[in-house]
Design a protein around this motif. Structure first.
Motif, PDB file in Angstrom:
ATOM      1  N   HIS A  34       0.839  -1.198   0.000  1.00 37.83           N
ATOM      2  CA  HIS A  34       0.000   0.000   0.000  1.00 37.83           C
ATOM      3  C   HIS A  34       0.874   1.248   0.000  1.00 37.83           C
ATOM      4  CE1 HIS A  34      -3.589   2.366   0.738  1.00 37.83           C
ATOM      5  NE2 HIS A  34      -2.955   2.986   1.720  1.00 37.83           N
ATOM      6  N   PHE A  36       1.025   4.657   1.351  1.00 32.04           N
ATOM      7  CA  PHE A  36       0.410   5.504   2.364  1.00 32.04           C
ATOM      8  C   PHE A  36       0.644   6.974   2.040  1.00 32.04           C
ATOM      9  CE2 PHE A  36       1.014   1.497   4.506  1.00 32.04           C
ATOM     10  CZ  PHE A  36      -0.072   1.389   5.366  1.00 32.04           C
ATOM     11  N   GLN A  71       7.552   4.702   3.482  1.00 33.44           N
ATOM     12  CA  GLN A  71       6.662   3.622   3.061  1.00 33.44           C
ATOM     13  C   GLN A  71       7.068   2.284   3.674  1.00 33.44           C
ATOM     14  OE1 GLN A  71       3.858   4.194   1.502  1.00 33.44           O
ATOM     15  NE2 GLN A  71       4.318   6.374   1.229  1.00 33.44           N
ATOM     16  N   ASN A  75       4.319   0.388   5.973  1.00 35.24           N
ATOM     17  CA  ASN A  75       3.838  -0.915   5.533  1.00 35.24           C
ATOM     18  C   ASN A  75       4.177  -2.033   6.507  1.00 35.24           C
ATOM     19  OD1 ASN A  75       2.586  -1.317   2.598  1.00 35.24           O
ATOM     20  ND2 ASN A  75       3.899   0.489   2.542  1.00 35.24           N
ATOM     21  N   THR A  79      -1.609  -1.625   8.379  1.00 37.51           N
ATOM     22  CA  THR A  79      -2.333  -1.949   7.163  1.00 37.51           C
ATOM     23  C   THR A  79      -2.968  -0.652   6.674  1.00 37.51           C
ATOM     24  OG1 THR A  79      -4.375  -2.485   8.369  1.00 37.51           O
ATOM     25  CG2 THR A  79      -2.800  -4.278   7.979  1.00 37.51           C
ATOM     26  N   HIS A  80      -3.560  -0.704   5.475  1.00 34.46           N
ATOM     27  CA  HIS A  80      -4.073   0.536   4.884  1.00 34.46           C
ATOM     28  C   HIS A  80      -5.200   1.168   5.696  1.00 34.46           C
ATOM     29  CE1 HIS A  80      -7.113  -2.292   3.388  1.00 34.46           C
ATOM     30  NE2 HIS A  80      -7.877  -1.253   3.181  1.00 34.46           N
ATOM     31  N   ASP A  81      -5.902   0.346   6.504  1.00 28.67           N
ATOM     32  CA  ASP A  81      -7.018   0.893   7.277  1.00 28.67           C
ATOM     33  C   ASP A  81      -6.696   1.052   8.762  1.00 28.67           C
ATOM     34  OD1 ASP A  81      -6.858  -1.809   7.761  1.00 28.67           O
ATOM     35  OD2 ASP A  81      -8.999  -2.206   7.546  1.00 28.67           O
TER      36      ASP A  81
END
Length: 280
Positions: A34, A36, A71, A75, A79-81
């Motif tokens: 992902h 960010f 990043q 990572n 997580t992305h959420d």
């Protein structure tokens, strides 16, 4: 296998040397799943004429390398959420002082971070690109990790930072695994222990530990019990020591050598801000 986005591709020399990698260094770099949102990144060179400034400028592509390490950190820790600290800017300050590197909040507010790196130190390292990126990676962790509202064990804070550095392929060549003393000795001492937990209890274990430091005061038993199948950290530390001794014996048997005690790696503290009178 996912395609690595082009913004991570670099023309600079490779940053990892497999022939010098510590025993527990992962064989591959993490897949950056992902992208960010990155904070505002700034660089301040206190003395452009200093040899250390030349070392930095000759080895680091600021427009790529600094965000790539951001990043890496995000990572590995999230997580992305995930809920993440609201770090709005990071300023890298390269100056000469008595120390190596440290991270602090700015006078504006704690959402704006400063990473200070000693220019003189950069003139002494053998592999400057690898070491500079490793130090930057470590310090960036302090810009984004949770700390139990300021009550977390300092050894765990530093261990998480070196665990991220290890998994970003940027471990220092002098690092060695060892299980002497306490689990919370910090830096690579604790970082390798966290890697053991990650391998034993599954990918995302250290991420869970970091998440467990997001809300509330530091509770060691609750934190590790919730991330490591109810086990206490002291028990895990003993089991880690037994595992290292077992591997040493197996390695010695394969090579026809007598087992040796694990050598303690050299720890270079990087995060103690200098006293005012030490600044130059």
């Amino acid at each position: 296998m996912p395609v690595v986005p082009t913004y991570f591709q670099q023309d600079m020399p490779v940053i990892s040397r497999p022939d010098q990698a510590p025993v527990a260094t992962p064989s591959t770099l993490p897949i950056r799943k992902h992208k960010f949102p990155a904070p505002k990144l700034r660089v301040h060179l206190d003395d452009i004429g200093h040899e250390g400034s030349s070392v930095f400028l000759s080895n680091i592509k600021g427009n790529e390398d600094l965000e790539a390490q951001v990043q890496n950190v995000l990572n590995l820790l999230y997580t992305h959420d995930s809920v993440r600290p609201d770090t709005r800017s990071v300023t890298f300050v390269f100056r000469q002082y008595q120390g190596l590197a440290y991270t602090t909040g700015t006078d504006l507010d704690d959402d704006h971070k400063e990473i200070h790196v000693n220019l003189a130190y950069l003139t002494r390292v053998k592999e400057p690109r690898h070491e500079i990126l490793g130090v930057i990676c470590h310090e960036l962790v302090h810009c984004f990790q949770w700390n139990a509202e300021g009550t977390c064990n300092g050894g765990l804070i530093e261990g998480i930072a070196d665990w991220v550095r290890l998994n970003a392929g940027l471990s220092a060549t002098h690092w060695k695994q060892e299980a002497g003393g306490s689990w919370d000795g910090g830096y690579q001492h604790t970082g390798y222990f966290l890697e053991y937990l990650e391998q034993r209890f599954g990918t995302g274990t250290v991420r869970k530990i970091n998440e467990g430091l997001r809300v509330g005061k530091y509770d060691e038993k609750k934190l590790f019990g919730g991330c490591c199948d109810g086990k206490e950290v002291e028990e895990l530390w003993k089991e880690y020591g037994h595992e290292l001794k077992k591997k040493e014996a197996e390695k010695a048997a394969e090579g026809g050598e007598k087992p040796t005690t694990t050598e303690e790696g050299k720890t270079i503290p990087t995060d103690t801000p200098p006293k005012h009178e030490d600044a130059q």
